[in-house]
Design an enzyme around this catalytic site. Structure first.
Site, PDB file in Angstrom:
ATOM      1  N   LYS A 196       0.826  -1.219   0.000  1.00 47.66           N
ATOM      2  CA  LYS A 196       0.000   0.000   0.000  1.00 47.66           C
ATOM      3  C   LYS A 196       0.853   1.260   0.000  1.00 47.66           C
ATOM      4  CE  LYS A 196      -4.390  -1.705   1.536  1.00 47.66           C
ATOM      5  NZ  LYS A 196      -5.306  -1.960   2.626  1.00 47.66           N
ATOM      6  N   LYS A 203     -11.539  -4.721  -3.066  1.00 43.54           N
ATOM      7  CA  LYS A 203     -12.439  -3.558  -3.157  1.00 43.54           C
ATOM      8  C   LYS A 203     -11.731  -2.366  -3.759  1.00 43.54           C
ATOM      9  CE  LYS A 203     -13.316  -4.531   1.598  1.00 43.54           C
ATOM     10  NZ  LYS A 203     -14.288  -4.766   2.598  1.00 43.54           N
ATOM     11  N   LYS A 263      -5.072 -10.140  -6.284  1.00 39.80           N
ATOM     12  CA  LYS A 263      -6.235 -10.650  -5.540  1.00 39.80           C
ATOM     13  C   LYS A 263      -7.479  -9.810  -5.841  1.00 39.80           C
ATOM     14  CE  LYS A 263      -5.794  -8.154  -1.234  1.00 39.80           C
ATOM     15  NZ  LYS A 263      -5.485  -8.028   0.132  1.00 39.80           N
TER      16      LYS A 263
END
Ligand code: TYM
Length: 338
Positions: free
Chosen positions: A114, A203, A200
């Site tokens: 991230k 969202k 993966k």
């Protein structure tokens, strides 16, 4: 036995969440023996780790409650709540910040992914949220934590923090924290994006075509499967034939998880056939499996009064469950609170 797990309330519940985690939550809730208990929560405090929209957070939280109840979480049997109403989570995180090590957090792959190259520009919360996640489960003496594969490393960190705290501050025969076990479903540990079999399902993927959302109607689900990336080869008849075919492996894995079959069984039926046959069969299975959940979700999601009441009751029960461990942690650290 105490089952504890959480989900971020931002964005839709998708197929990866459902097969990787929520379906196991429901199974574990439904098979609890007398005296055992399950707690499930919306990790709304985690939203602060990245830019978020304050105006949408409450609505997103209520929507996720509706989704969980639609999936089978029963607020009468399980404790269902959001972190923000249980201040013990944030309090325990601070106490555990003294035990967690910078080096441990620096190794978290989610942090590395991230933050990317811009570590200096990230919030402190993004770096330390695995400590909050440890507090989330240690507060309740969780024994079993049903999660997808991507959360395994965070659970190992929680165990390391618990172990170090117990070693440093507790007599050997009276540890404050229980070491939690991650429960990861073999058949759906990691559901991948429909557009890229190496990423993966998530969202945060900007393309909605990459994921199946619980709120998608039957046509949308079928369309997403039809457009899912594949290769031109027919399906192999043995699992080994999927090794270099990430997209095909993902779709067969989704089919197997939904049908309750092994990948070998699915290939026994569809081996030698092309995606022109397999995709419609998968779309139909998806629609029949998720359709009833979607209908319940749609019926529930506008009823904010009921959903708020579920959270208020769950939070009161969670505060009660968490207080003794938090008190024990304060005492072990020598912090006196009269
Ligand atoms: P979150 O909200 O990203 O995901 C919720 C659950 O869904 C699983 N999952 C998947 N499983 C398989 N394939 C996928 N593509 C996939 N995507 C998501 C996740 O593994 C997770 O179990 N930090 C956590 C929430 C959290 C938590 C906790 C979990 C906060 N505190 C304490 C367990 C215990 C998160 O962001 O999950």
């Amino acid at each position: 036995m105490r089952v504890v797990s959480g989900i971020q309330p931002t964005g839709n519940l998708h197929l990866g969440n459902y097969l990787g985690a929520i379906r196991n939550w429901v199974r574990m809730q439904d098979s609890l023996e007398d005296g055992a208990e399950a707690l499930f929560f919306l990790a709304d405090l985690h939203a602060l780790s990245q830019p978020h929209d304050p105006a949408g957070l409450h609505a997103g939280t209520l929507e996720m409650v509706a989704a969980l109840v639609a999936c089978g979480i029963d607020p009468d049997r399980s404790v269902l709540f959001n972190q923000a109403q249980v201040p013990q989570h944030a309090e325990l995180q601070w106490l555990l910040n003294g035990t967690a090590r910078m080096g441990w957090l620096n190794r978290m792959t989610q942090w590395k992914d991230k933050a990317g190259k811009n570590r200096e520009g990230q919030s402190v919360a993004l770096f330390t949220y695995p400590v909050l996640q440890a507090a989330d489960v240690l507060l309740y003496q969780a024994t079993h934590v049903p999660v997808g594969e991507d959360q395994k490393q965070h659970l190992e960190l929680a165990r390391d923090i618990a172990q170090k705290f117990n070693n440093d501050f507790c007599p050997e025969d009276a540890p404050v924290f229980t070491l939690p076990e991650p429960i990861i479903p073999a058949e759906a540990a990691r559901i991948m994006s429909l557009r890229d079999g190496t990423a993966k399902m998530s969202k945060s993927d900007p393309s909605d075509m990459s994921r199946i959302n619980l709120s998608d109607d039957a046509d949308t689900m079928a369309q997403k499967i039809k457009k899912a990336k594949t290769d031109p080869e027919p399906l192999p008849s043995e699992e080994a034939g999927l090794a270099e075919r990430a997209e095909a492996r993902n779709l067969v894995g989704i089919y197997a998880a939904l049908a309750g079959q092994s990948v070998g069984d699915v290939l026994g039926e569809y081996g030698g056939q092309g995606f022109g046959t397999f995709k419609p069969a998968l779309a139909e299975l998806l629609v029949t499996s998720l359709g009833p959940i979607r209908d319940r979700f749609v019926a529930l999601k506008g009823d904010s009064e009921t959903l708020d009441a579920i959270l208020a009751r769950g939070a009161a029960r969670a505060r009660e469950r968490g207080t003794p461990t938090l008190d024990a942690a304060y005492r072990a650290l020598g912090l006196v609170r009269h």
